[in-house]
Design an enzyme around this catalytic site. Sequence first.
Site, mmCIF file in Angstrom:
data_model
loop_
_atom_site.group_PDB
_atom_site.id
_atom_site.type_symbol
_atom_site.label_atom_id
_atom_site.label_comp_id
_atom_site.label_asym_id
_atom_site.label_seq_id
_atom_site.Cartn_x
_atom_site.Cartn_y
_atom_site.Cartn_z
ATOM 1 N N CYS A 269 1.027 -0.823 -0.282
ATOM 2 C CA CYS A 269 0.337 0.212 0.365
ATOM 3 C C CYS A 269 0.963 1.258 -0.119
ATOM 4 O O CYS A 269 2.302 1.446 -0.351
ATOM 5 C CB CYS A 269 -0.878 -0.106 1.472
ATOM 6 N N ARG B 30 -2.566 -1.211 5.358
ATOM 7 C CA ARG B 30 -3.610 -1.915 4.760
ATOM 8 C C ARG B 30 -3.313 -2.940 3.713
ATOM 9 O O ARG B 30 -3.638 -3.993 3.860
ATOM 10 C CB ARG B 30 -4.396 -0.886 3.138
#
Length: 447
Positions: A391, A396
């Site tokens: 990410c 994430r």
Amino acid sequence: MKKLFVILALILGIVGCGSKVKESKNKIVKEGSISVKEVQKAGEDENIVVMDTRSYDEYNGWDLKGNGINGHIPGAVNYPTSAIKDADLEIALERKGISVGDEIIIYGEESETMKNILIEKGYTVSIFDGGVEEWAEESLSFEKLKRYETIVPVSWVKDLLEGEKVNHYDGRPVKVFNVGWSENGEPHKKGHIPESYWMHTGWIEEGPVWNRVSDMKIKAEMERQGITTDTLVLIYGDPMAAARFGVIAKYAGVEDVRMINGGLKAWKDAGYPVETEMKNPEPVKEFGASVPQNPELIIDLPEAVELLKAEDGDLISIRSWREYLGKISGYDYIKPRGRIMGSKWGMAGSDPWHLEDYRDMDQFHMRPYTEIQKMWEGLKIDPENHLAFYCGTGWRASEVWFYAQAMGLERISVYDGGWKEWSETKETKKKFLKGEPKVLNEESFID
């Protein structure tokens, strides 16, 4: 812009959203209850949906009632009756591939309540009263999240902390961590699961790239937090931050790291008490092994480049669509915009701080794994390949890694440096793309 909508519509169509209404081959839904054979027959018709209204955890495989049943009826979607309050009903059903033209067979908790709500909204609904119990009596098979024990229910955590006998626990020492970004633990002071400790992600990652700290520092931090390789580490808090810590702990060599499904929200929703007192864990003298014990779980820039060249490897971008297109960088401390050349888009959420595509509607429970599988199928992501998620700086990507390991994927990693490192490193900063791809997830890396 028109092309963008076409691409997204194709993806959503494949994963079940926006499905066309077709004439059912078999009219199953009717007044009164239906039989096991009729539920089996429903699987032959794409416009008949079987819906499991039990908890996310039971759907995953947890036997919370002690009846020996692990999992759900094959092909069933999961929409807990208790989750109706968390989001707009039509939006939730669309995410699960259900449209008004479908017939719905429901089983599980508060089926009558769910049926009445759905009928009021215009859906055609019937109840399979026998549910999983009758299905089991017929010696029919169930499906489940392959490693469901790594995504634990709050009820299991409560019983474990209170000394009750629980499944999937071998008696090892336990540490519970509430994870987020705050050196002084302000979120923790507002309320936390009893006996849990605060973990500031700044203790395990550092700028300017925000990669993990050195192996020596990771080992020292594990010891400071009272963690050995033999400790059962339970994580919750900001799900992305918790997963970031969890992946690094696994990388270091902690054998058993699990995520609390639903976190503090689920704990409070269950009516369980919270604490506000800050406590520090008692340090240990020795972690128990050199770090890292599992180096393959995190890759760095050279390995990311090699993975892009491999026929059986994929670098998966867990970033918003606008980040992927290069419309925005997503962060005030990352200036370059774009995507890594040859990477695949794995969906994510509305912005860098949300991950709606991988969570259910309350934003704290893991999205039903069957929906993630369908999403990946639509995105041409092959779970047999070596997948490295990235990410902006790792949060994430770590959460998606955690769900992927629960789904049983073996060859998975986090590319630690992510877009920030790639876009700011001399050797790779020109290896990027912007704009809408001609064919989504079929771009190549050019060395």
